[in-house]
Design an enzyme around this catalytic site. Structure first.
Site, PDB file in Angstrom:
ATOM      1  CG  ASN A  45     101.100   0.908 -39.634  1.00  8.99           C
ATOM      2  OD1 ASN A  45     102.041   0.790 -40.411  1.00  8.99           O
ATOM      3  ND2 ASN A  45     101.198   0.641 -38.357  1.00  8.99           N
ATOM      4  CB  SER A  88      93.906   7.874 -29.691  1.00  8.49           C
ATOM      5  OG  SER A  88      94.525   6.680 -29.279  1.00  8.49           O
ATOM      6  CG  LEU A  89      94.780  15.011 -29.089  1.00 12.62           C
ATOM      7  CD1 LEU A  89      93.641  14.860 -28.101  1.00 12.62           C
ATOM      8  CD2 LEU A  89      95.946  15.751 -28.453  1.00 12.62           C
ATOM      9  CG  HIS A  90      94.688  10.074 -33.783  1.00  9.90           C
ATOM     10  ND1 HIS A  90      96.017   9.796 -33.534  1.00  9.90           N
ATOM     11  CD2 HIS A  90      94.018   8.955 -33.415  1.00  9.90           C
ATOM     12  CE1 HIS A  90      96.136   8.582 -33.046  1.00  9.90           C
ATOM     13  NE2 HIS A  90      94.944   8.046 -32.954  1.00  9.90           N
ATOM     14  CB  CYS A  92      89.076   5.441 -35.050  1.00 12.70           C
ATOM     15  SG  CYS A  92      88.864   5.826 -33.317  1.00 12.70           S
ATOM     16  CD  GLU A 102      95.200  -7.744 -35.325  1.00 11.39           C
ATOM     17  OE1 GLU A 102      96.134  -6.920 -35.282  1.00 11.39           O
ATOM     18  OE2 GLU A 102      94.336  -7.752 -36.188  1.00 11.39           O
ATOM     19  N   GLY A 158      90.294  -3.033 -29.726  1.00 11.34           N
ATOM     20  CA  GLY A 158      89.322  -2.688 -28.697  1.00 11.34           C
ATOM     21  C   GLY A 158      89.658  -1.415 -27.957  1.00 11.34           C
ATOM     22  CD  GLU A 159      88.697   3.256 -25.551  1.00 10.88           C
ATOM     23  OE1 GLU A 159      89.457   3.539 -26.495  1.00 10.88           O
ATOM     24  OE2 GLU A 159      88.872   3.654 -24.382  1.00 10.88           O
ATOM     25  CB  CYS A 178      86.964  -1.563 -31.752  1.00  9.18           C
ATOM     26  SG  CYS A 178      87.053  -0.013 -30.817  1.00  9.18           S
ATOM     27  CB  CYS A 200      94.863  -0.789 -34.200  1.00 13.28           C
ATOM     28  SG  CYS A 200      93.752  -1.166 -32.916  1.00 13.28           S
TER      29      CYS A 200
HETATM   30  N1  SAH Z   1      91.132   2.082 -28.358  1.00 19.81           N
HETATM   31  C1  SAH Z   1      92.465   2.524 -28.015  1.00 19.81           C
HETATM   32  C2  SAH Z   1      93.546   1.570 -28.525  1.00 19.81           C
HETATM   33  C3  SAH Z   1      93.579   1.541 -30.004  1.00 19.81           C
HETATM   34  S1  SAH Z   1      95.029   1.040 -30.851  1.00 19.81           S
HETATM   35  C4  SAH Z   1      92.706   3.906 -28.554  1.00 19.81           C
HETATM   36  O1  SAH Z   1      91.901   4.380 -29.365  1.00 19.81           O
HETATM   37  O2  SAH Z   1      93.679   4.539 -28.158  1.00 19.81           O
HETATM   38  C5  SAH Z   1      96.341   2.008 -30.337  1.00 19.81           C
HETATM   39  C6  SAH Z   1      96.665   3.240 -31.186  1.00 19.81           C
HETATM   40  O3  SAH Z   1      96.815   2.947 -32.579  1.00 19.81           O
HETATM   41  C7  SAH Z   1      95.608   4.330 -31.086  1.00 19.81           C
HETATM   42  O4  SAH Z   1      96.261   5.554 -30.910  1.00 19.81           O
HETATM   43  C8  SAH Z   1      94.969   4.266 -32.442  1.00 19.81           C
HETATM   44  O5  SAH Z   1      94.321   5.474 -32.748  1.00 19.81           O
HETATM   45  C9  SAH Z   1      96.158   3.955 -33.315  1.00 19.81           C
HETATM   46  N2  SAH Z   1      95.848   3.452 -34.649  1.00 19.81           N
HETATM   47  C10 SAH Z   1      94.792   2.745 -35.062  1.00 19.81           C
HETATM   48  N3  SAH Z   1      94.875   2.482 -36.377  1.00 19.81           N
HETATM   49  C11 SAH Z   1      96.028   3.039 -36.802  1.00 19.81           C
HETATM   50  C12 SAH Z   1      96.672   3.123 -38.073  1.00 19.81           C
HETATM   51  N4  SAH Z   1      96.138   2.573 -39.142  1.00 19.81           N
HETATM   52  N5  SAH Z   1      97.858   3.765 -38.120  1.00 19.81           N
HETATM   53  C13 SAH Z   1      98.402   4.343 -37.020  1.00 19.81           C
HETATM   54  N6  SAH Z   1      97.848   4.295 -35.819  1.00 19.81           N
HETATM   55  C14 SAH Z   1      96.662   3.666 -35.699  1.00 19.81           C
END
Ligand code: SAH
Length: 354
Positions: free
Chosen positions: A291, A215-217, A119, A95, A160-161, A115, A334
């Site tokens: 999302n 991506s900390l979260h 996560c 995508e 992907g990462e 990927c 993503c």
């Molecule tokens: N592998 C990379 C890129 C992933 S996508 C990474 O982990 O950073 C880019 C961002 O979207 C990342 O911060 C990921 O954690 C976030 N992401 C993935 N799914 C999501 C969702 N459903 N809602 C909000 N952010 C999301």
């Protein structure tokens, strides 16, 4: 469909490799230069029009097919965000998203089909990793999307990462930067990682002024481990140390991404812990409402919680913005479009649009 595994990616082959190939084939040396310039721009061999037809077809049979085509395009009238579903030469799908900002468009690229990072909130990882993309396929995404309309910035934030496909990502970045090709300034590129600390440290030494997004979260390891398996390998102190190394080496600030999940990571206490984690670092925090994906029972934080969380960070002196949730209407999170198309496929019906 092409079996690319046995073929050479012309971008990875480089000018020297292509020079050797042209010499073996008895072609004049300048052909390698022509060919490399085309490859850097994502032009497939059969459209390398300054090359003789016989050479074009021989290249078509020899080089990896980096062709990327758009099989679906969804646009959301409200925020001007467009989502692309790309198909690669072996039928894999990835995508991309085009986001419209007042300072120009940003294109979001994928670096892997699927990927393997796992996560919990992410649709890209639901079926694991299918394969790495080649550098040429990353360029191909820009080429095909730019044919629609040019973009100013690039973010490696699709499926992907990127750092799990390190070599191809580096080849891509150097190729995209090459003035003989797309000539994209590295300050216009952001790379997002789930936090592979050793790769972040290696990347810091590459001499590329790319913006690193992490991506900390979650502000502590126990919650982060629940959301992101990578946290088992690289606990927060290790991850933060690698971010500091990145800042030191590149002089660039790091962006921390924080997806706000209702009742999971969005309390004022989480905000305070996040503040003490990043305080004093040359960094910025992006809050992104989750999302929701149908496969997981996680919901976005309500606006009021996001606002409170943001105020808490600001009070602690943390630079923070709430990213407008772009692309929710076009399955912008993503992996969502690919996943929904794959699900549709299982029950019988993908129709390529246009
Ligand atoms: N592998 C990379 C890129 C992933 S996508 C990474 O982990 O950073 C880019 C961002 O979207 C990342 O911060 C990921 O954690 C976030 N992401 C993935 N799914 C999501 C969702 N459903 N809602 C909000 N952010 C999301």
């Amino acid at each position: 469909m092409t079996n690319n595994a046995a073929r050479v990616d012309p971008v990875a082959f480089g000018l020297d490799g292509l020079g050797g190939l042209m010499a073996d084939w008895g072609e004049p040396a300048y052909r390698a230069d022509q060919l490399y310039r085309y490859a850097l721009k994502g032009v497939p061999p059969d459209r390398m029009m300054t090359l003789p037809p016989a050479l074009r077809s021989r290249l078509n049979e020899t080089l990896a097919d980096n062709r990327v085509i758009i099989v679906r395009e969804l646009s959301d009238g409200q925020d001007g965000c467009v989502k692309y579903l790309y198909q690669l030469s072996d039928g894999q799908r990835v995508e991309g998203v085009r986001m419209r900002y007042h300072h120009g468009d940003t294109l979001c690229l994928s670096t892997q089909a699927g990927c393997r990072m796992g996560c919990r909130f992410c649709a890209s990882t639901l079926d694991g990793l299918a394969r790495n993309l080649t550098a040429g396929e990353m360029i191909g995404q820009i080429a095909v999307a730019s044919a629609r309309s040019p973009a100013r910035n690039i973010v490696l934030m699709g499926s992907g990462e990127a750092l799990d496909n390190y070599d191809n990502t580096l080849l891509f970045l150097r190729a995209a930067n090459d003035p003989r090709g797309l000539d994209i300034g590295m300050r216009r590129v952001s790379l997002s990682t789930c936090g592979m600390a050793d790769a972040i440290e290696r990347f810091a030494g590459e001499g590329l002024p790319v913006t690193l997004c992490v991506s900390l979260h979650a502000p502590d390891d126990s919650l982060r481990r629940e959301l992101m398996p990578i946290a088992q390998k690289y606990p927060l102190p290790r991850l933060i140390a690698s971010c500091k190394a990145y800042i030191r080496e590149t002089g660039r600030r790091v962006i921390f991404e924080y997806a706000m999940i209702d009742g999971v990571n969005d309390s004022p206490e989480h905000a305070r812990r996040l503040a003490s984690l990043v305080r004093g670092m040359q960094s910025h925090v992006n809050l992104i409402p989750l999302n929701p994906i149908p496969e997981r029972d996680l919901r976005p934080s309500p606006d009021a919680s996001v606002a409170k969380f943001q105020r808490e960070l600001e009070a602690a002196g943390v630079s923070v913005t709430r990213r407008r949730s772009l692309g929710g209407g076009v399955q912008g999170a993503c992996g969502q479009l690919r996943q929904s198309v794959m699900n549709n496929n299982r029950s019988g019906g993908l129709r390529p649009l246009d």
